[in-house]
Write a protein that holds these residues in place. Structure first.
Motif, PDB file in Angstrom:
ATOM      1  N   GLU A 127      -3.108   4.680  -2.447  1.00 23.97           N
ATOM      2  CA  GLU A 127      -4.352   5.076  -2.350  1.00 23.97           C
ATOM      3  C   GLU A 127      -5.052   5.608  -1.549  1.00 23.97           C
ATOM      4  N   TYR A 130      -7.813   7.948 -14.270  1.00 23.68           N
ATOM      5  CA  TYR A 130      -6.610   8.257 -14.481  1.00 23.68           C
ATOM      6  C   TYR A 130      -7.299   9.959 -13.764  1.00 23.68           C
ATOM      7  N   VAL A 131      -6.065  10.443 -13.069  1.00 24.46           N
ATOM      8  CA  VAL A 131      -5.865  12.250 -12.991  1.00 24.46           C
ATOM      9  C   VAL A 131      -4.556  12.821 -12.628  1.00 24.46           C
ATOM     10  N   GLU A 191      -1.680   9.379 -12.151  1.00 22.57           N
ATOM     11  CA  GLU A 191      -1.422   8.814 -10.961  1.00 22.57           C
ATOM     12  C   GLU A 191      -2.641   8.537 -12.112  1.00 22.57           C
ATOM     13  N   LEU A 236      -9.535  15.078 -14.643  1.00 21.32           N
ATOM     14  CA  LEU A 236      -9.703  13.763 -14.710  1.00 21.32           C
ATOM     15  C   LEU A 236     -10.163  13.325 -15.776  1.00 21.32           C
ATOM     16  N   LEU A 275      -6.490  14.726  -3.392  1.00 17.22           N
ATOM     17  CA  LEU A 275      -7.256  15.282  -4.791  1.00 17.22           C
ATOM     18  C   LEU A 275      -8.460  15.555  -3.632  1.00 17.22           C
ATOM     19  N   LEU A 320      -6.357   6.428 -10.707  1.00 21.00           N
ATOM     20  CA  LEU A 320      -7.178   6.835  -9.556  1.00 21.00           C
ATOM     21  C   LEU A 320      -7.984   5.191  -9.594  1.00 21.00           C
ATOM     22  N   LEU A 340      -3.901   9.437  -2.779  1.00 23.37           N
ATOM     23  CA  LEU A 340      -3.288   9.720  -3.663  1.00 23.37           C
ATOM     24  C   LEU A 340      -5.130  10.236  -3.470  1.00 23.37           C
ATOM     25  N   ILE A 341      -6.226   9.854  -2.512  1.00 21.80           N
ATOM     26  CA  ILE A 341      -7.262  10.386  -1.697  1.00 21.80           C
ATOM     27  C   ILE A 341      -6.696  11.785  -1.415  1.00 21.80           C
TER      28      ILE A 341
END
Length: 189
Positions: free
Chosen positions: A92, A123-124, A134, A106, A99, A136, A95-96
């Motif tokens: 996470e 999901y993104v 992935e 999105l 982003l 989210l 992933l953040i």
């Protein structure tokens, strides 16, 4: 199948074990935890199947004291569970981090569970050496499934994680009125 980000997290954890003070036993414990996760098996399988199998192999093939060796490998139910949780947190966080600096699409889906509990899934999709998709987050909606509630939940998550809303370049929904409403739906907001 684990995502590329998850695999990279495991490589990082394994590298930390090799370089750190945990020695080969810590490395081995992460390797076994990785095998359990990739197989999609429950984490308690390490105590009920893997350690007894390793013990049998060590005592019959290597002719060594298997109890001493298997006791040095930290594979208790809680240890494997903790490693799985660490991996999820690392995934996470990575992933953040992507982003926060990249544009992404999105996709939202809200559904109601059997006890009238509303669940919002996000999901993104983004480009990171090729297209990636992935999950989210999955969050319970505490009040209703109106567009404003959904927007506030997404905006809160983005604010908590310092993800700019301007990085969203496209948004897809399931076509429900709460999502696509012209004035009060999620897309309108």
């Amino acid at each position: 199948m684990p995502s590329a980000i998850a695999v990279e997290c495991w490589r990082l954890k394994i590298h930390q074990c090799k370089a750190g003070s945990q020695g080969n036993d810590g490395f081995l414990a992460y390797e076994i935890s990785k095998i359990i996760v990739k197989a999609g098996k429950p984490h308690y399988i390490s105590e009920t199947v893997i350690l007894p199998a390793v013990s049998a192999i060590i005592s019959s093939v290597m002719k060594q004291n298997s109890i001493e060796i298997t006791n040095s490998i930290p594979l208790s139910n809680s240890s494997v569970s903790r490693r799985i949780d660490e991996m999820a947190e690392d995934v996470e966080k990575q992933l953040i981090a992507h982003l926060q600096v990249k544009q992404f699409a999105l996709q939202l889906d809200e559904s109601t569970l059997r006890d009238n509990e509303a669940l919002l899934l996000a999901y993104v999709r983004f480009n990171n050496e090729g297209p990636k998709e992935e999950m989210l987050f999955a969050r319970s909606l505490t009040t209703d499934t109106k567009g404003e509630t959904i927007f506030n939940e997404v905006a809160t998550y983005f604010k908590e994680n310092n993800i700019p809303l301007k990085n969203i370049i496209a948004c897809a929904t399931d076509g429900a009125p709460s999502m696509t409403g012209r004035y009060k739906g999620f897309i309108a907001r």
